[in-house]
Design an enzyme around this catalytic site. Structure first.
Site, mmCIF file in Angstrom:
data_model
loop_
_atom_site.group_PDB
_atom_site.id
_atom_site.type_symbol
_atom_site.label_atom_id
_atom_site.label_comp_id
_atom_site.label_asym_id
_atom_site.label_seq_id
_atom_site.Cartn_x
_atom_site.Cartn_y
_atom_site.Cartn_z
ATOM 1 N N THR A 116 0.855 -1.182 0.000
ATOM 2 C CA THR A 116 0.000 0.000 0.000
ATOM 3 C C THR A 116 0.901 1.244 0.000
ATOM 4 O O THR A 116 2.045 1.199 0.457
ATOM 5 C CB THR A 116 -0.950 0.009 1.200
ATOM 6 O OG1 THR A 116 -0.193 -0.126 2.409
ATOM 7 C CG2 THR A 116 -1.951 -1.134 1.101
ATOM 8 N N THR A 118 1.431 4.455 1.460
ATOM 9 C CA THR A 118 2.164 5.050 2.586
ATOM 10 C C THR A 118 3.109 4.047 3.231
ATOM 11 O O THR A 118 4.239 4.391 3.605
ATOM 12 C CB THR A 118 1.184 5.599 3.638
ATOM 13 O OG1 THR A 118 0.333 6.573 3.027
ATOM 14 C CG2 THR A 118 1.933 6.244 4.796
ATOM 15 N N CYS A 119 2.675 2.809 3.343
ATOM 16 C CA CYS A 119 3.500 1.777 3.955
ATOM 17 C C CYS A 119 4.758 1.510 3.126
ATOM 18 O O CYS A 119 5.838 1.270 3.670
ATOM 19 C CB CYS A 119 2.700 0.480 4.107
ATOM 20 S SG CYS A 119 1.121 0.698 4.963
ATOM 21 N N SER A 120 4.609 1.548 1.816
ATOM 22 C CA SER A 120 5.718 1.223 0.916
ATOM 23 C C SER A 120 6.627 2.406 0.633
ATOM 24 O O SER A 120 7.816 2.227 0.372
ATOM 25 C CB SER A 120 5.161 0.699 -0.417
ATOM 26 O OG SER A 120 4.383 -0.463 -0.222
#
EC number: 1.11.1.25
Length: 232
Positions: A116, A118-120
Site C-alpha cells: 500500500t 504510505t507503507c511502501s
C-alpha cells in the site's frame, strides 16, 4: 379460555460494536423466519410465541461477535502470538512474540498492508534507512508486522530492498493484532482490504511496552523510525 401470563426474562448479551449490530439486525430482518413473528408485549393476556430457530440463530450470532479488546498501552506486557516469515531459502518459519522480545530491546511496527502507498513509500523504508542507527542505540530486533501472508511479506520486502535490516512478519490470522486491540476494519473500502491493523510503532524491553506511537487508523504522523529514535 385460559390466559397465559407473560414472563419477562433478562438475558445478558455481549456488547456489540455498532457496525456488527447493524449487520446482525439486517441479517435477522431479512430472515424468512423473522417475517410474521408475533409482536411481544408485557400484557398478561398475550400468548408469546417465539420461533426457536430465530432465537438459536440470534444466540449463535451474538456469541460469534467478540468484544474488541482495549488497545495495548505503555507498561503492558505484549500478548504472545505466533507470527510467520519466509527464510532465505523460501521456507516458512514461525516465531513467537515472546521469543522475539524476551530479554531484548525490540522495535515492532505495524502497517495496514504490504504494497500500500504510505507503507511502501514512507513507513517501511524509514525503518530500513534508520536500522543501523536504531541498533547503535541498543535495539536488538526490528520487525514489521502486517495482516498479510508470509509470501506477500517476502515479495514486498524484496521490492523495497529490505534485506536483513527489518524482519517482516505475517499476522495473517489477526492473532497478534486482535490481542493488541488494534484491529482496523476497512471492509467498506473498495480495494478489498477487510480487517487489518492500525499503524503503530513501539519499543519493548523484555516484552514490556516502554514507548508506543499508535496512529488513528492508517494515518502516518508519529509512528516513524525517527519518532522511535527520539525516544531512545
Amino acid at each position: 379460555m385460559a390466559t397465559m401470563k407473560a414472563v419477562s426474562t433478562s438475558i445478558a448479551l455481549p456488547k456489540l460494536a455498532p457496525s456488527a449490530l447493524s449487520r446482525m439486525t439486517q441479517r435477522f430482518s431479512s430472515s424468512r423466519w423473522f417475517t410474521g413473528l408475533p409482536v411481544l408485549t408485557n400484557s398478561a393476556s398475550t400468548a408469546i410465541s417465539v420461533d426457536r430457530r430465530v432465537l438459536s440463530t440470534c444466540i449463535r450470532a451474538m456469541s460469534s461477535v467478540s468484544t474488541a479488546a482495549s488497545p495495548i498501552a505503555v507498561g503492558s506486557k505484549l500478548p504472545d502470538a505466533t507470527l510467520a516469515y519466509l527464510d532465505k531459502e523460501g521456507q516458512v518459519q514461525t516465531v513467537t512474540v515472546a521469543d522475539l522480545t524476551k530479554g531484548k530491546k525490540a522495535v515492532l511496527f505495524a502497517v495496514p498492508g504490504a504494497f500500500t502507498p504510505t507503507c511502501s513509500q514512507k513507513h517501511l523504508p524509514g525503518f530500513v534507512e534508520k536500522a543501523d542507527e536504531l541498533r547503535a542505540k541498543g535495539v536488538d530486533t526490528i520487525a514489521c508486522i502486517s495482516v498479510n501472508d508470509a509470501f506477500v511479506m517476502r515479495a514486498w520486502g524484496e521490492s523495497i530492498g529490505v534485506g536483513d535490516k527489518v524482519l517482516l512478519l505475517s499476522d495473517g490470522n489477526l492473532a497478534f493484532t486482535s490481542a493488541m486491540g488494534v484491529t482496523l476494519d476497512l471492509s467498506d473500502k473498495p480495494v478489498g482490504l477487510g480487517v487489518r491493523s492500525r499503524r503503530y510503532s513501539l519499543l519493548a524491553e523484555d516484552g514490556v511496552v516502554k514507548v508506543l506511537h499508535l496512529e488513528e487508523g492508517g494515518s502516518f504522523t508519529s509512528s516513524g523510525a525517527d519518532d522511535i529514535l527520539k525516544a531512545l
